[in-house]
Design a protein around this motif. Structure first.
Motif, mmCIF file in Angstrom:
data_model
loop_
_atom_site.group_PDB
_atom_site.id
_atom_site.type_symbol
_atom_site.label_atom_id
_atom_site.label_comp_id
_atom_site.label_asym_id
_atom_site.label_seq_id
_atom_site.Cartn_x
_atom_site.Cartn_y
_atom_site.Cartn_z
ATOM 1 N N LEU A 34 52.166 47.188 80.574
ATOM 2 C CA LEU A 34 51.619 45.983 79.943
ATOM 3 C C LEU A 34 52.661 45.338 79.026
ATOM 4 C CD1 LEU A 34 48.846 44.686 80.312
ATOM 5 C CD2 LEU A 34 48.141 45.721 78.164
ATOM 6 N N LEU A 35 53.399 46.159 78.274
ATOM 7 C CA LEU A 35 54.435 45.623 77.391
ATOM 8 C C LEU A 35 55.575 44.998 78.192
ATOM 9 C CD1 LEU A 35 54.675 48.433 74.677
ATOM 10 C CD2 LEU A 35 53.448 46.279 74.545
ATOM 11 N N ALA A 36 55.968 45.658 79.278
ATOM 12 C CA ALA A 36 57.036 45.106 80.120
ATOM 13 C C ALA A 36 56.627 43.761 80.705
ATOM 14 C CB ALA A 36 57.385 46.094 81.239
ATOM 15 N N ASP A 37 55.374 43.653 81.143
ATOM 16 C CA ASP A 37 54.887 42.378 81.693
ATOM 17 C C ASP A 37 54.921 41.274 80.643
ATOM 18 O OD1 ASP A 37 54.459 43.571 84.129
ATOM 19 O OD2 ASP A 37 52.297 43.838 83.857
ATOM 20 N N ALA A 38 54.593 41.631 79.391
ATOM 21 C CA ALA A 38 54.593 40.639 78.315
ATOM 22 C C ALA A 38 56.003 40.127 78.052
ATOM 23 C CB ALA A 38 54.007 41.251 77.042
ATOM 24 N N ILE B 202 45.039 50.133 63.361
ATOM 25 C CA ILE B 202 45.793 49.792 64.571
ATOM 26 C C ILE B 202 47.107 49.123 64.182
ATOM 27 C CG2 ILE B 202 43.756 49.515 66.028
ATOM 28 C CD1 ILE B 202 43.972 46.513 65.613
ATOM 29 N N GLY B 203 48.096 49.277 65.049
ATOM 30 C CA GLY B 203 49.327 48.523 64.905
ATOM 31 C C GLY B 203 50.328 49.044 63.902
ATOM 32 N N GLY B 204 49.933 49.937 62.991
ATOM 33 C CA GLY B 204 50.867 50.441 61.997
ATOM 34 C C GLY B 204 51.439 51.787 62.386
ATOM 35 N N SER B 205 52.015 52.477 61.404
ATOM 36 C CA SER B 205 52.579 53.802 61.667
ATOM 37 C C SER B 205 51.486 54.807 62.024
ATOM 38 C CB SER B 205 53.361 54.292 60.446
ATOM 39 O OG SER B 205 52.526 54.305 59.297
ATOM 40 N N TYR B 206 50.282 54.557 61.498
ATOM 41 C CA TYR B 206 49.137 55.402 61.851
ATOM 42 C C TYR B 206 48.188 54.583 62.715
ATOM 43 C CZ TYR B 206 44.881 58.197 61.387
ATOM 44 O OH TYR B 206 43.736 58.935 61.654
ATOM 45 N N ASN B 207 48.369 54.723 64.016
ATOM 46 C CA ASN B 207 47.575 53.959 64.974
ATOM 47 C C ASN B 207 46.607 54.921 65.659
ATOM 48 O OD1 ASN B 207 46.537 52.398 67.050
ATOM 49 N ND2 ASN B 207 48.484 51.465 67.578
ATOM 50 N N GLN B 208 45.317 54.726 65.420
ATOM 51 C CA GLN B 208 44.320 55.691 65.912
ATOM 52 C C GLN B 208 44.009 55.542 67.398
ATOM 53 O OE1 GLN B 208 41.563 54.664 62.537
ATOM 54 N NE2 GLN B 208 41.292 56.877 62.440
ATOM 55 N N ILE B 209 44.539 54.498 68.033
ATOM 56 C CA ILE B 209 44.292 54.319 69.474
ATOM 57 C C ILE B 209 45.601 54.157 70.238
ATOM 58 C CG2 ILE B 209 41.994 53.313 69.209
ATOM 59 C CD1 ILE B 209 43.381 50.543 69.575
ATOM 60 N N SER B 210 46.679 54.698 69.713
ATOM 61 C CA SER B 210 47.998 54.468 70.305
ATOM 62 C C SER B 210 48.131 55.118 71.672
ATOM 63 C CB SER B 210 49.085 55.021 69.381
ATOM 64 O OG SER B 210 48.948 56.418 69.247
ATOM 65 N N GLY B 211 48.957 54.505 72.506
ATOM 66 C CA GLY B 211 49.366 55.140 73.753
ATOM 67 C C GLY B 211 48.903 54.532 75.045
ATOM 68 N N GLY B 212 47.776 53.842 75.076
ATOM 69 C CA GLY B 212 47.264 53.314 76.333
ATOM 70 C C GLY B 212 47.334 51.800 76.419
ATOM 71 N N LYS B 213 46.562 51.239 77.349
ATOM 72 C CA LYS B 213 46.558 49.791 77.555
ATOM 73 C C LYS B 213 45.996 49.040 76.359
ATOM 74 C CE LYS B 213 44.287 49.354 81.433
ATOM 75 N NZ LYS B 213 43.700 48.695 82.631
ATOM 76 N N LEU B 214 44.989 49.612 75.709
ATOM 77 C CA LEU B 214 44.360 48.917 74.590
ATOM 78 C C LEU B 214 45.351 48.733 73.452
ATOM 79 C CD1 LEU B 214 41.699 47.713 73.600
ATOM 80 C CD2 LEU B 214 41.103 49.955 72.666
ATOM 81 N N SER B 215 46.106 49.770 73.158
ATOM 82 C CA SER B 215 47.120 49.694 72.109
ATOM 83 C C SER B 215 48.187 48.649 72.456
ATOM 84 C CB SER B 215 47.765 51.070 71.920
ATOM 85 O OG SER B 215 48.846 51.003 71.021
ATOM 86 N N ALA B 216 48.601 48.605 73.733
ATOM 87 C CA ALA B 216 49.611 47.636 74.162
ATOM 88 C C ALA B 216 49.106 46.211 74.006
ATOM 89 C CB ALA B 216 50.006 47.906 75.615
ATOM 90 N N ALA B 217 47.832 45.982 74.329
ATOM 91 C CA ALA B 217 47.273 44.632 74.214
ATOM 92 C C ALA B 217 47.250 44.177 72.756
ATOM 93 C CB ALA B 217 45.861 44.594 74.806
ATOM 94 N N PHE B 218 46.913 45.089 71.840
ATOM 95 C CA PHE B 218 46.962 44.739 70.413
ATOM 96 C C PHE B 218 48.395 44.457 69.969
ATOM 97 C CE2 PHE B 218 42.657 46.601 69.788
ATOM 98 C CZ PHE B 218 42.115 45.604 68.995
ATOM 99 N N GLU B 219 49.343 45.226 70.470
ATOM 100 C CA GLU B 219 50.746 44.997 70.108
ATOM 101 C C GLU B 219 51.218 43.620 70.585
ATOM 102 O OE1 GLU B 219 55.185 47.035 70.714
ATOM 103 O OE2 GLU B 219 53.363 48.190 71.166
ATOM 104 N N ILE B 220 50.802 43.233 71.780
ATOM 105 C CA ILE B 220 51.169 41.915 72.305
ATOM 106 C C ILE B 220 50.547 40.812 71.436
ATOM 107 C CG2 ILE B 220 50.877 40.328 74.249
ATOM 108 C CD1 ILE B 220 50.932 42.889 76.053
ATOM 109 N N ARG B 221 49.261 40.970 71.125
ATOM 110 C CA ARG B 221 48.563 39.927 70.361
ATOM 111 C C ARG B 221 49.077 39.806 68.939
ATOM 112 N NH1 ARG B 221 42.533 40.538 68.101
ATOM 113 N NH2 ARG B 221 43.797 41.662 66.558
#
Length: 481
Positions: free
Chosen positions: A80-84, A267-286
């Motif tokens: 997802l990140l590569a596509d972005a 989410i999004g910080g050094s302590y991300n409780q949902i890190s690693g999957g598609k949902l985390s990537a979508a938040f990073e993009i947004r």
């Protein structure tokens, strides 16, 4: 051993053989079925002789399955990140492509040189203005594409949260069915296969750890320790934004985060409780990638406007007048940099399509009448200003000497570098998934091995049937005495 005990032993053998045939048949029939775990019949010896069917087990290596899920989550995240980043690259365009931002900057440079060589030709002045309009349009387009990317990420988050809630409810329901099967001594293998496939789907969205509970049930937790299923399924909540602007941010509370049972997650910080999957990537993009790209294109638009709103370059301008490029017709205000890329326009005074006159490109944007047609000094100065390296005031290149073309190159290089990192991670995770999937398949169905088992089962069945037949013959003989 009495005849009755021998008969009981043989009958238990026949029952076990019959059940073993069912297990082998199921294995062979589902050899190519995704998510199917090979079944094994568990038997034990009776104290009085014969065998007892203890149940049917699934050949699963939980550690390998967990590692494979983690790798698939990493693959989805990196993909997802590569596509972005690739989308941002394509919005900027590559220097060799017609219509790319670099190509349009180059066309403006060429058009200004051409106009300076024949300042008396209106067609060349018109072409220079048209090239400037194309540059502004392309920067507007890049800014629009970045915002579209951000809006799409927000929409994808809402979709994934809906899917996640559905999957969690299914796991809760399957847990109940599996527990009922365990307490009623029924085979729950098919239910376990279904649950494994659903947990695989959950892990692609949010990586989870699986913990065993009584009667074959499981609990699911994110790597950040958030409980998703433990008895009851959690409720994951997210509010989709109908329209996201460059001024909106998660930190300011303009955009929704994600909550579980009403508890707001980090989410999004050094302590991300949902890190690693598609949902985390979508938040990073947004919340990070798209806003960063917006900031970079805004810095480029600012630099372009400020280069030309200079009274020493065009003496017809007075303090506060806009130059060749404008912020919706006005001079640039440093306090309003956000989204300036979307507001970038060519000064209407020189644009014939906006009621202006292209000769002002030669004689000065503030000129009230045409000057000497052979004077190319301003055109040459404009071309030099476009290509000179001035100190950038904002964005990733702030404080560095850059030309407009350099800024475009920096933007593209950053996107390309980030794409290569994400694509490299995607390739690594893909190879990891392949390796772990192969490892999982080692516990899968081997049809040759199953057919060999079938031959042994057939022999055991025939032997037990022969015992029953022999006992029947003996009983008949006894009855005839």
């Amino acid at each position: 051993m009495t005849l009755s005990s021998s008969m009981a032993n043989a009958l238990s053998g026949l029952t076990a053989a019959s059940r073993a045939v069912d297990v082998v048949s199921s294995n062979v029939a589902n050899a190519m079925t995704d998510g199917y775990a090979r079944r094994e019949l568990s038997l034990s010896a009776r104290q009085s002789g014969g065998v007892i069917i203890d149940g049917v087990s699934r050949a699963v290596d939980d550690r390998v399955t967990s590692d494979r899920r983690e790798a698939e989550a990493g693959l989805s995240n990196a993909g997802l990140l590569a596509d972005a980043w690739l989308g941002i690259e394509e919005a900027i365009g590559y220097p060799t492509e017609n219509g790319s931002l670099a190509d349009r900057i180059d066309q403006l440079d060429t058009a200004l040189i051409s106009a300076a060589s024949r300042p008396d030709e209106t067609v060349r002045l018109d072409q220079a203005v048209s090239a400037a309009v194309s540059v502004a349009d392309q920067i507007n387009s890049v800014a629009s594409d970045v915002q579209t990317l951000r809006q799409q990420a927000d929409t994808e988050i809402a979709t994934m949260v809906g899917q996640l809630n559905g999957y969690l409810d299914q796991v809760e329901d399957l847990n109940r069915q599996i527990a009922r099967a365990a307490t009623s001594d029924r085979d729950a293998s098919a239910l376990l296969d279904q649950r494994q496939a659903i947990v695989d789907s959950i892990s692609e969205i949010v990586p989870v750890r699986q913990a065993s509970r009584v009667n074959g049930q499981v609990a699911l937790y994110t790597y950040g320790g958030v409980g998703l299923v433990d008895g009851q399924a959690a409720t994951v909540a997210f509010q989709r934004s109908a329209q996201i602007t460059p001024f909106d941010s998660y930190e300011a509370g303009d955009l929704s985060g994600i909550s579980v049972n009403g508890f707001q997650l980090s989410i999004g910080g050094s302590y991300n409780q949902i890190s690693g999957g598609k949902l985390s990537a979508a938040f990073e993009i947004r919340d990070q990638i798209a806003p960063g790209a917006q900031s970079t294109i805004d810095a480029l638009a600012r630099d372009l406007i400020e280069r030309f709103q200079d009274g020493t370059l065009d003496t017809s301008l007075t303090a506060g007048d806009a130059g060749l490029f404008t912020d919706l017709g006005a001079a640039f205000d440093p306090t309003h940099e956000t989204n300036v890329a979307s507001r970038l326009r060519v000064n209407a005074a020189v644009n014939p399509e906006a009621g202006g006159d292209s000769w002002r490109l030669r004689d000065g944007l503030g000129a009230t009448s045409a000057g000497p047609v052979g004077d190319s000094s301003l055109l040459s100065a404009l071309e030099m200003r476009l290509t000179e390296r001035g100190v950038v005031r904002s964005g990733p290149s702030a404080g560095l000497p850059r030309s407009v073309a350099d800024l475009v190159s920096d933007f593209l290089s950053e996107a390309e570098a980030k794409y290569q990192i994400s694509d490299g991670e995607k390739a690594f995770q893909s190879a990891k998934v392949d390796t772990l999937t192969t490892k999982e398949l080692e516990n899968g169905v081997d049809t040759d091995d199953e057919m060999q088992k079938l031959l042994l089962i057939e022999q055991a069945y025939a032997a037990n049937a022969r015992v029953v037949q022999t006992i029947d013959t003996l009983i008949q003989q006894i009855l005839e005495i």
